[in-house]
Design a protein around this motif. Structure first.
Motif, PDB file in Angstrom:
ATOM      1  N   ASN A 372       0.837  -1.201   0.000  1.00 12.94           N
ATOM      2  CA  ASN A 372       0.000   0.000   0.000  1.00 12.94           C
ATOM      3  C   ASN A 372       0.874   1.254   0.000  1.00 12.94           C
ATOM      4  O   ASN A 372       1.294   1.748   1.042  1.00 12.94           O
ATOM      5  N   GLN A 373       1.145   1.759  -1.200  1.00 10.97           N
ATOM      6  CA  GLN A 373       2.005   2.938  -1.339  1.00 10.97           C
ATOM      7  C   GLN A 373       1.211   4.157  -1.829  1.00 10.97           C
ATOM      8  O   GLN A 373       1.789   5.108  -2.344  1.00 10.97           O
ATOM      9  N   GLU A 374      -0.114   4.076  -1.664  1.00 14.75           N
ATOM     10  CA  GLU A 374      -0.999   5.172  -2.072  1.00 14.75           C
ATOM     11  C   GLU A 374      -0.817   5.527  -3.542  1.00 14.75           C
ATOM     12  O   GLU A 374      -0.743   6.686  -3.936  1.00 14.75           O
ATOM     13  N   LEU A 375      -0.710   4.447  -4.368  1.00 10.49           N
ATOM     14  CA  LEU A 375      -0.652   4.641  -5.816  1.00 10.49           C
ATOM     15  C   LEU A 375      -2.027   5.007  -6.367  1.00 10.49           C
ATOM     16  O   LEU A 375      -2.141   5.495  -7.486  1.00 10.49           O
ATOM     17  N   SER A 376      -3.053   4.760  -5.556  1.00  8.76           N
ATOM     18  CA  SER A 376      -4.424   5.109  -5.944  1.00  8.76           C
ATOM     19  C   SER A 376      -5.175   5.565  -4.701  1.00  8.76           C
ATOM     20  O   SER A 376      -4.889   5.104  -3.593  1.00  8.76           O
TER      21      SER A 376
END
Length: 600
Positions: A372-376
């Motif tokens: 979860n790398q806040e790509l979305s």
């Protein structure tokens, strides 16, 4: 008119004679087809089967050789038998089988030889040879079968057997004939074209009764058979035999690799079997027995069994996190057991401490950071993107597909992608909490033991590997091995990241695998306890040694043996000591492994 009749008769006779003479000239001088047909009827073509190539271990010790056997051949037209019962007793054949074999031979040809009894042993041949004179139409043809002087490495070496109808159909080169023997598994199958050699042919003159009258045209058209090429395998026979002794009575796998070359030093699948049982006349009987054995001794676990890797996969997670810059040596998490169960150890821990103590909550949290790398902005989509990106990094470690070992039947394991979870849960209906078990090598992640050993080689080499293989040289020439085994594969992780990993793995033995410690020899290792819903957990351990100049990388997987620091670590440690030191200095540990009481 009456006076012309003799002239007409003479003319007709002359014309008929001329036609016959011309036809005879064409048959005997111009057209040689009848000559060829006559020669085929008088010439017997006998195939000279070559000796199959021998197989040696890496140190020149013989693993496989050829043992003579004898086929009892019959010419049906000449075969005479009086007392059938006595014949069956002498030649150890059932009456029904004798009739079946004779009828098959007669159907093929009444004047050409066919097998009546196949694969007669040397002992039985010595017993029956004096009786052959009593039975016209019988003679012996010598062939050979494989023999294994040390009865070791059956799954690696493989076995040969009579070619099947399906294999004959696929033989586009038309090299094989019904009754020929071919490699069916292991090295015997993969290197069939090198081992089989080339057939020769001898032409013999026979009379109308099929009796041998000597070579045709003094052997002008005969060709000599060419023996198969000898193979030098990568197996260390002494290490292989020692590993088989340790794994006797257990289920599981041991794979040892030379890290810098990818050469397989030992490959053990337990339970195993005596390869000599799959040779000679008892092949079919023994094969059926082994195939029906509920313990599955024919199942090649190192390349076919797929298991969750357990905690050894934490090393891969660490390396991916370091390379991506998501983790650093100082990344620290508390051992929060509300996230996932863990054993007691100091908390919080940094990356070094997480590897040393195999901290499950650490990797639960670290894996979340990787995924979860806040790509979305969409939580579900973010997890999907992160998982697929993570999977691409994992595949570089030789996981998720076959490594290309020189054996057939290798499976590739499984590294799940978003498609799997979409299919199971529905698109957009799963997130990190669905897949967190992957963080500690559980869940849908599957690897084979050969892949585990290859991981150990990658850790030893600081980021690269050569595809594991069993061939070291062909006819003594190491340059003749397949080129793909000399290709270096990079995993995409900088070498300096492995310094911390190797140090932590060496220290981990003191935390989770102190039985594996060897005096004066630094081993870097990692335990794993793979969950098993069907019974006791599986014991897993990977390691390499010596740490600063690795000569052996090893993976041990012992089914239903519980904690990795017991069965697997102990077995691996003994194998390492045997290979590097040549002797065992810890007889008590050896007795512990041989006893096999790992759960209690």
């Amino acid at each position: 008119m009456k006076d012309q009749r003799p002239a007409v008769i003479i003319l007709v006779i002359f014309l008929i004679s001329a036609v016959l003479l011309i036809k005879l000239f064409l048959i005997q001088v111009v057209d040689d087809s009848f000559l060829k047909k006559a020669e085929r009827n008088a010439i017997q073509r006998v195939v000279d089967h070559p000796y199959r190539g021998l197989i040696y271990d890496r140190n020149g010790k013989l693993l496989v050789y050829n043992n003579p056997i004898f086929d009892l051949m019959v010419v049906p037209k000449e075969f005479k038998i009086g007392d059938t019962t006595r014949f069956c007793q002498l030649f150890k054949i059932e009456k029904e089988k004798l009739i079946e074999a004779y009828n098959a031979a007669k159907t093929y040809s009444r004047v050409k030889p066919s097998p009546l009894i196949k694969q007669i042993s040397t002992t039985d041949f010595a017993r029956i040879q004096d009786f052959l004179v009593d039975y016209p139409g019988l003679f012996i043809m010598t062939r050979s079968v494989r023999s294994y002087p040390n009865a070791t490495a059956p799954h690696a070496l493989g076995y040969i057997g009579e070619i099947s109808a399906g294999q004959l159909e696929k033989d586009s080169a038309k090299y094989y004939s019904q009754g020929d023997y071919v490699g069916l598994s292991g090295l015997e199958r993969f290197y069939e074209s090198e081992l089989r050699g080339n057939k020769g042919v001898k032409y013999k003159m026979v009379n109308v009764r099929g009796i041998d009258k000597g070579p045709f045209k003094d052997g002008e058209y005969d060709t000599a058979s060419v023996a198969g090429k000898n193979l030098t395998s990568t197996i260390d026979m002494d290490l292989q035999l020692y590993g088989e002794m340790l794994m006797a009575g257990k289920k599981g796998s041991v794979v040892a690799i030379e890290p810098k070359t990818g050469e397989i030093l030992a490959m053990i699948s337990a339970p195993f079997y005596d390869p000599n049982s799959l040779t000679g006349a008892e092949f079919s009987k023994n094969y059926r027995k082994l195939n029906n054995d509920p313990e599955k001794p024919l199942f090649n676990r190192p390349i076919m069994a797929m298991y969750p890797p357990g905690s050894i996969f934490k090393i891969v997670q660490s390396l991916i996190g370091l390379q991506k810059g998501i983790l650093t040596p100082n990344t620290t998490f508390a051992c929060n057991k509300s996230l996932v169960a863990c054993h007691n150890h100091p908390s919080p821990v940094n990356l070094f401490g997480a590897i040393r103590n195999s901290c499950n909550p650490y990797y639960h949290q670290a894996f979340r950071m990787i995924i979860n790398q806040e790509l979305s902005t969409n939580t579900f989509k973010d997890t999907e993107l992160g998982l697929n990106a993570w999977r691409e990094e994992v595949l570089k470690f030789g996981l998720g597909s076959p490594l290309g070992l020189d054996m057939s039947g290798e499976r590739g394991g499984d590294v799940p992608s978003s498609r799997l979870y979409d299919r199971v849960y529905g698109e957009g209906r799963w997130k990190y909490s669905t897949i967190y078990s992957l963080s500690i090598g559980q869940g849908e992640l599957q690897v084979t033991p050969i892949q585990m050993a290859n991981l150990a080689a990658i850790f030893a080499n600081k980021g690269y590997y050569y595809a594991p293989h069993l061939i070291k040289a062909v006819d003594g020439d190491p340059t003749k091995i397949p080129a793909k085994y000399q290709v270096r594969h990079e995993v995409g992780v900088d070498a300096h990241h492995f310094d911390l990993i190797q140090d932590a793995m060496a220290e981990a033995l003191y935390g989770t695998a102190n039985r594996a410690i060897i005096q004066d020899l630094v081993i870097a290792g990692k335990t794993g306890t793979a969950q098993n819903p069907h019974g006791e957990d599986h014991s897993v351990f990977v390691a390499f040694a010596p740490k600063d100049n690795p000569k052996i990388a090893i993976a041990v997987y012992v089914e239903n043996a519980g904690w990795g620091g017991r069965a697997a670590a102990s077995t691996a440690s003994l194998m390492i000591e045997k290979y590097i030191k040549g002797q065992i200095t810890r007889p008590a540990l050896e007795e512990y492994v041989l006893a096999g009481n790992f759960i209690y």
